[in-house]
Design a protein around this motif. Structure first.
Motif, PDB file in Angstrom:
ATOM      1  N   THR A  97       0.793  -1.229   0.000  1.00  0.00           N
ATOM      2  CA  THR A  97       0.000   0.000   0.000  1.00  0.00           C
ATOM      3  C   THR A  97       0.829   1.284   0.000  1.00  0.00           C
ATOM      4  OG1 THR A  97      -0.140   0.042   2.413  1.00  0.00           O
ATOM      5  CG2 THR A  97      -1.863  -1.173   1.235  1.00  0.00           C
ATOM      6  N   MET A  98       2.141   1.175   0.059  1.00  0.00           N
ATOM      7  CA  MET A  98       3.001   2.356   0.072  1.00  0.00           C
ATOM      8  C   MET A  98       3.711   2.500  -1.263  1.00  0.00           C
ATOM      9  SD  MET A  98       2.253   3.302   3.034  1.00  0.00           S
ATOM     10  CE  MET A  98       3.332   4.724   3.180  1.00  0.00           C
ATOM     11  N   TRP A  99       3.879   3.747  -1.725  1.00  0.00           N
ATOM     12  CA  TRP A  99       4.419   3.961  -3.059  1.00  0.00           C
ATOM     13  C   TRP A  99       5.831   3.377  -3.205  1.00  0.00           C
ATOM     14  CZ3 TRP A  99       8.971   6.487  -3.448  1.00  0.00           C
ATOM     15  CH2 TRP A  99       9.346   7.325  -2.380  1.00  0.00           C
ATOM     16  N   TYR A 100       6.610   3.388  -2.107  1.00  0.00           N
ATOM     17  CA  TYR A 100       7.998   2.917  -2.207  1.00  0.00           C
ATOM     18  C   TYR A 100       8.094   1.383  -2.259  1.00  0.00           C
ATOM     19  CZ  TYR A 100       7.146   2.846   2.864  1.00  0.00           C
ATOM     20  OH  TYR A 100       6.603   2.677   4.110  1.00  0.00           O
ATOM     21  N   GLU A 101       6.970   0.696  -2.116  1.00  0.00           N
ATOM     22  CA  GLU A 101       6.969  -0.757  -2.243  1.00  0.00           C
ATOM     23  C   GLU A 101       6.795  -1.198  -3.694  1.00  0.00           C
ATOM     24  OE1 GLU A 101       3.712  -1.210   0.706  1.00  0.00           O
ATOM     25  OE2 GLU A 101       5.102  -2.566   1.739  1.00  0.00           O
ATOM     26  N   TYR A 102       6.541  -0.237  -4.568  1.00  0.00           N
ATOM     27  CA  TYR A 102       6.258  -0.549  -5.960  1.00  0.00           C
ATOM     28  C   TYR A 102       7.447  -0.263  -6.857  1.00  0.00           C
ATOM     29  CZ  TYR A 102       1.443  -1.533  -4.877  1.00  0.00           C
ATOM     30  OH  TYR A 102       0.309  -2.112  -4.379  1.00  0.00           O
ATOM     31  N   ASP A 103       7.634  -1.134  -7.848  1.00  0.00           N
ATOM     32  CA  ASP A 103       8.811  -1.066  -8.718  1.00  0.00           C
ATOM     33  C   ASP A 103       8.503  -0.540 -10.117  1.00  0.00           C
ATOM     34  OD1 ASP A 103       8.978  -3.986  -7.089  1.00  0.00           O
ATOM     35  OD2 ASP A 103      10.681  -2.626  -6.870  1.00  0.00           O
ATOM     36  N   TYR A 104       7.294  -0.761 -10.583  1.00  0.00           N
ATOM     37  CA  TYR A 104       6.917  -0.357 -11.941  1.00  0.00           C
ATOM     38  C   TYR A 104       5.672   0.515 -11.869  1.00  0.00           C
ATOM     39  CZ  TYR A 104      10.021  -4.143 -13.322  1.00  0.00           C
ATOM     40  OH  TYR A 104      11.109  -4.954 -13.485  1.00  0.00           O
ATOM     41  N   TRP A 105       5.670   1.578 -12.690  1.00  0.00           N
ATOM     42  CA  TRP A 105       4.579   2.561 -12.693  1.00  0.00           C
ATOM     43  C   TRP A 105       4.119   2.858 -14.108  1.00  0.00           C
ATOM     44  CZ3 TRP A 105       2.508   4.616  -8.220  1.00  0.00           C
ATOM     45  CH2 TRP A 105       3.195   4.344  -7.036  1.00  0.00           C
ATOM     46  N   GLY A 106       2.829   3.115 -14.230  1.00  0.00           N
ATOM     47  CA  GLY A 106       2.303   3.614 -15.480  1.00  0.00           C
ATOM     48  C   GLY A 106       2.535   5.107 -15.592  1.00  0.00           C
ATOM     49  N   GLN A 107       2.126   5.672 -16.717  1.00  0.00           N
ATOM     50  CA  GLN A 107       2.363   7.094 -16.975  1.00  0.00           C
ATOM     51  C   GLN A 107       1.288   7.980 -16.357  1.00  0.00           C
ATOM     52  OE1 GLN A 107       0.855   5.072 -19.026  1.00  0.00           O
ATOM     53  NE2 GLN A 107      -0.897   6.223 -19.798  1.00  0.00           N
ATOM     54  N   GLY A 108       0.205   7.375 -15.924  1.00  0.00           N
ATOM     55  CA  GLY A 108      -0.881   8.115 -15.282  1.00  0.00           C
ATOM     56  C   GLY A 108      -1.990   8.485 -16.262  1.00  0.00           C
ATOM     57  N   THR A 109      -3.192   8.574 -15.731  1.00  0.00           N
ATOM     58  CA  THR A 109      -4.344   9.010 -16.517  1.00  0.00           C
ATOM     59  C   THR A 109      -5.155   9.986 -15.675  1.00  0.00           C
ATOM     60  OG1 THR A 109      -6.245   8.263 -17.844  1.00  0.00           O
ATOM     61  CG2 THR A 109      -5.828   7.073 -15.806  1.00  0.00           C
ATOM     62  N   GLN A 110      -5.578  11.077 -16.298  1.00  0.00           N
ATOM     63  CA  GLN A 110      -6.289  12.127 -15.564  1.00  0.00           C
ATOM     64  C   GLN A 110      -7.756  11.749 -15.384  1.00  0.00           C
ATOM     65  OE1 GLN A 110      -5.136  15.269 -14.321  1.00  0.00           O
ATOM     66  NE2 GLN A 110      -7.177  15.316 -13.375  1.00  0.00           N
ATOM     67  N   VAL A 111      -8.220  11.889 -14.163  1.00  0.00           N
ATOM     68  CA  VAL A 111      -9.642  11.748 -13.853  1.00  0.00           C
ATOM     69  C   VAL A 111     -10.115  13.075 -13.287  1.00  0.00           C
ATOM     70  CG1 VAL A 111     -11.347  10.630 -12.361  1.00  0.00           C
ATOM     71  CG2 VAL A 111      -9.556   9.268 -13.459  1.00  0.00           C
ATOM     72  N   THR A 112     -11.117  13.654 -13.917  1.00  0.00           N
ATOM     73  CA  THR A 112     -11.670  14.929 -13.467  1.00  0.00           C
ATOM     74  C   THR A 112     -13.159  14.756 -13.212  1.00  0.00           C
ATOM     75  OG1 THR A 112     -10.053  16.152 -14.778  1.00  0.00           O
ATOM     76  CG2 THR A 112     -11.983  17.367 -13.994  1.00  0.00           C
ATOM     77  N   VAL A 113     -13.574  15.087 -11.999  1.00  0.00           N
ATOM     78  CA  VAL A 113     -14.978  14.964 -11.619  1.00  0.00           C
ATOM     79  C   VAL A 113     -15.531  16.362 -11.402  1.00  0.00           C
ATOM     80  CG1 VAL A 113     -16.639  13.920 -10.034  1.00  0.00           C
ATOM     81  CG2 VAL A 113     -14.455  12.775 -10.506  1.00  0.00           C
ATOM     82  N   SER A 114     -16.517  16.729 -12.200  1.00  0.00           N
ATOM     83  CA  SER A 114     -17.102  18.066 -12.082  1.00  0.00           C
ATOM     84  C   SER A 114     -18.306  18.037 -11.142  1.00  0.00           C
ATOM     85  CB  SER A 114     -17.521  18.580 -13.457  1.00  0.00           C
ATOM     86  OG  SER A 114     -18.545  17.748 -13.992  1.00  0.00           O
ATOM     87  N   SER A 115     -18.519  19.172 -10.480  1.00  0.00           N
ATOM     88  CA  SER A 115     -19.628  19.229  -9.510  1.00  0.00           C
ATOM     89  C   SER A 115     -20.902  19.722 -10.159  1.00  0.00           C
ATOM     90  CB  SER A 115     -19.252  20.157  -8.354  1.00  0.00           C
ATOM     91  OG  SER A 115     -18.898  21.419  -8.849  1.00  0.00           O
TER      92      SER A 115
END
Length: 126
Positions: free
Chosen positions: A108-126
């Protein structure tokens, strides 16, 4: 070359749903823990959900419990994040990650992970 590629992000209204996918290539992670993180500018990367290699154990952040579901299909080397009842505070860049060191349990901690994706934006409008 090992790659994790997220897809499924976008703009959605509050109360709506999105399903993120994370496709792995270059090696199999069928025996490794995987997780979803999110980050907003100025804040630390937060684990929102994690899953053991078998899918038998899962973790959810308190802020998303009951609304988000992590799952994986090891035959497809793919992990998913189903996000329901989205709120504006869920707006962030979402990353998937694989913990090559973990062949049991969940991480559950970021430093326990070795491989990462590039990320995807999620935007929730009110």
């Amino acid at each position: 070359q090992v790659q994790l590629v997220e897809s499924g992000g976008g703009l959605v209204q509050a109360g709506g749903s999105l399903r993120l996918s994370c496709a792995a290539s270059g090696r199999t992670f069928s025996r490794n823990a995987m997780g979803w993180f999110r980050q907003v500018p100025g804040k630390e990367r937060e684990c929102v959900g994690a899953v053991s290699w078998s899918g038998g154990a899962t973790y959810y952040a308190v802020s998303v419990k009951g609304r988000f579901t992590v799952s994986r299909d090891n035959a497809k080397n793919t992990m998913y994040l189903q996000m329901n009842s989205l709120k504006p505070e869920d707006t962030a860049v979402y990353y998937c990650a694989a913990a090559a060191r973990y062949e049991s349990g969940i991480a559950t901690m970021w430093y326990e992970y070795d491989y990462w994706g590039q990320g995807t934006q999620v935007t929730v409008s009110s």
